[in-house]
Every structure is written in C-alpha cells, then in structure tokens.
Design a protein around this motif. Structure first.
Motif, PDB file in Angstrom:
ATOM      1  N   CYS A 107      15.047  -6.081   3.482  1.00  0.00           N
ATOM      2  CA  CYS A 107      13.574  -6.297   4.148  1.00  0.00           C
ATOM      3  C   CYS A 107      12.853  -7.368   5.229  1.00  0.00           C
ATOM      4  CB  CYS A 107      13.073  -5.762   2.610  1.00  0.00           C
ATOM      5  SG  CYS A 107      10.359  -5.887   2.775  1.00  0.00           S
ATOM      6  N   CYS A 110      10.058  -8.934   2.533  1.00  0.00           N
ATOM      7  CA  CYS A 110      10.776 -10.159   1.059  1.00  0.00           C
ATOM      8  C   CYS A 110      11.889 -10.176   0.747  1.00  0.00           C
ATOM      9  CB  CYS A 110       9.823  -9.035   0.193  1.00  0.00           C
ATOM     10  SG  CYS A 110      11.381  -7.668  -0.137  1.00  0.00           S
ATOM     11  N   CYS A 157       4.987  -3.710   2.070  1.00  0.00           N
ATOM     12  CA  CYS A 157       5.823  -5.029   3.167  1.00  0.00           C
ATOM     13  C   CYS A 157       5.846  -4.198   4.539  1.00  0.00           C
ATOM     14  CB  CYS A 157       7.848  -4.417   2.479  1.00  0.00           C
ATOM     15  SG  CYS A 157       8.067  -5.325   0.861  1.00  0.00           S
TER      16      CYS A 157
HETATM   17 ZN   LIG Z   1      10.391  -6.141   0.354  1.00  0.00          ZN
END
Ligand SMILES: [Zn+2]
Ligand SMILES: [Zn+2]
Length: 193
Positions: A107, A110, A157
């Motif tokens: 990701c 994160c 996110c």
């Molecule tokens: Zn993430």
C-alpha cells in the motif's frame, strides 16, 4: 520487418522469461538486421504497443514491464514486474501454464503488504485501486501513469496518500471491478475474447 511478428516476439520473451528482449535477441530470433528491428520497435512504440526509453530499449509492452512499478507477479517458474494495478491483474490471463500466480504489492500510503493468488477467481478483500492520471492524459507519460495506478488498503489510505503527496483525487475502483476489467483486457491481448 513485419511489425506483428516483432510484437509477438517481444511478448513471447516477456511471457517466457519475465524480462524484455534486447534488439540483438529479436534480430536473431526473427532472422532480421538490427536496424530493421530498431525501426520496427519504433513503429510499435508509435502505435502504443511498446514504450521505449531514450536508448530505444523496451520499457513496457503492456501489460508487461521491464521496470519496477510497485508490483510483482510470481508464477511457478517465472517472476515478472507487474506493471500497474491493472496490468498486474491482466498478466496472469496472458500466462497459460503458469498455474496460480501470486500478485503482490505494498500500500503506497501505509506500506502494508498486499497479495492475492490468481487469476481464476476474483480476488478477496476490500482494497481499492486508485488511478491518479485521468484517461485523456494517460499517454502523456505512460510510465508515470502506470506507476500511479496502485492498490491501497482502503479509501482511507487513498485519502492519506493524496494528502501526503498533495495530489488531486483520481479514479477509485473496487478490487472486483478491477479484476473483471483486467481479466477481459488480458484475454483480449491473448487473442481469445
Ligand atoms: Zn494502507
Ligand atoms: Zn499500466
């Protein structure tokens, strides 16, 4: 130099080895002279079948990529750079005989590792794809475009990444939709659909 023969030779090398062929290898495979191969590669790049770097070497032949763009695709015997989110889910459909492949990424917001087995079933999970560059500008710099077509844990996110990078929101798509569209484009490239 038949452009279609050359295109197929490029895809074949990518599919079998996970890397881009060099012009010399293509010349040998096709029994052609190097300048003819170089001219053919430029013709394919103009038609957007390939992306070449400034030395004329192959960077991408969608959905194959010779450079890392955030994804890996691992088969039984071969490892590919996955291209973008779309390319990485399209790739397994072009790779018959590889059994189940593993599509993996991180990701961008994160850094959580994300991975799916494919491609026969739609992938599980609530992750989302984010396409930063709008479709009409995709080909302004297609490597930049693909590098910013990524998979995130969640829309949370995506928001965190947009804020951290000062980017404007692009297009968000759920995993199931991405998989269906990518599967369709993969099968079309493989010539059976
Ligand atoms: Zn993430
Ligand atoms: Zn892409």
């Amino acid at each position: 130099m038949d452009a279609e023969d050359l295109r197929l030779a490029v895809y074949r090398t990518f599919a079998e080895t996970g890397r881009a062929p060099e012009a010399g290898e293509l010349a040998e495979q096709l029994g052609a002279e190097l300048p003819a191969v170089a001219g053919g590669l430029e013709e394919l790049a103009r038609a957007r079948h390939l992306v070449l770097d400034d030395r004329g070497e192959i960077v991408m032949a969608h959905p194959f990529s010779a450079v890392p763009l955030g994804f890996s695709v691992m088969g039984d015997r071969t490892l590919w750079w996955g291209g973008c989110a779309w390319d990485s889910f399209a790739l397994p459909h072009l790779l018959p005989g590889q059994g189940e492949v593993l599509v993996a990424t991180r990701c961008p917001a994160c850094a959580r590792p994300l991975a799916w087995n494919g491609p026969r079933r739609p992938p599980d999970g609530g992750q989302v794809a984010h396409f930063l560059v709008p479709a009409p500008r995709m080909w302004d710099d297609v490597v930049h475009t693909c590098r910013h077509q990524r998979l995130f844990c969640s829309t949370g996110c995506v928001d965190a990444w947009l804020e951290a990078t000062g980017s404007a929101r692009g297009y968000v798509m759920d995993l199931g939709t991405l998989w269906r569209l990518a599967a369709h484009s993969g099968r079309r490239l493989a010539g059976d659909g």
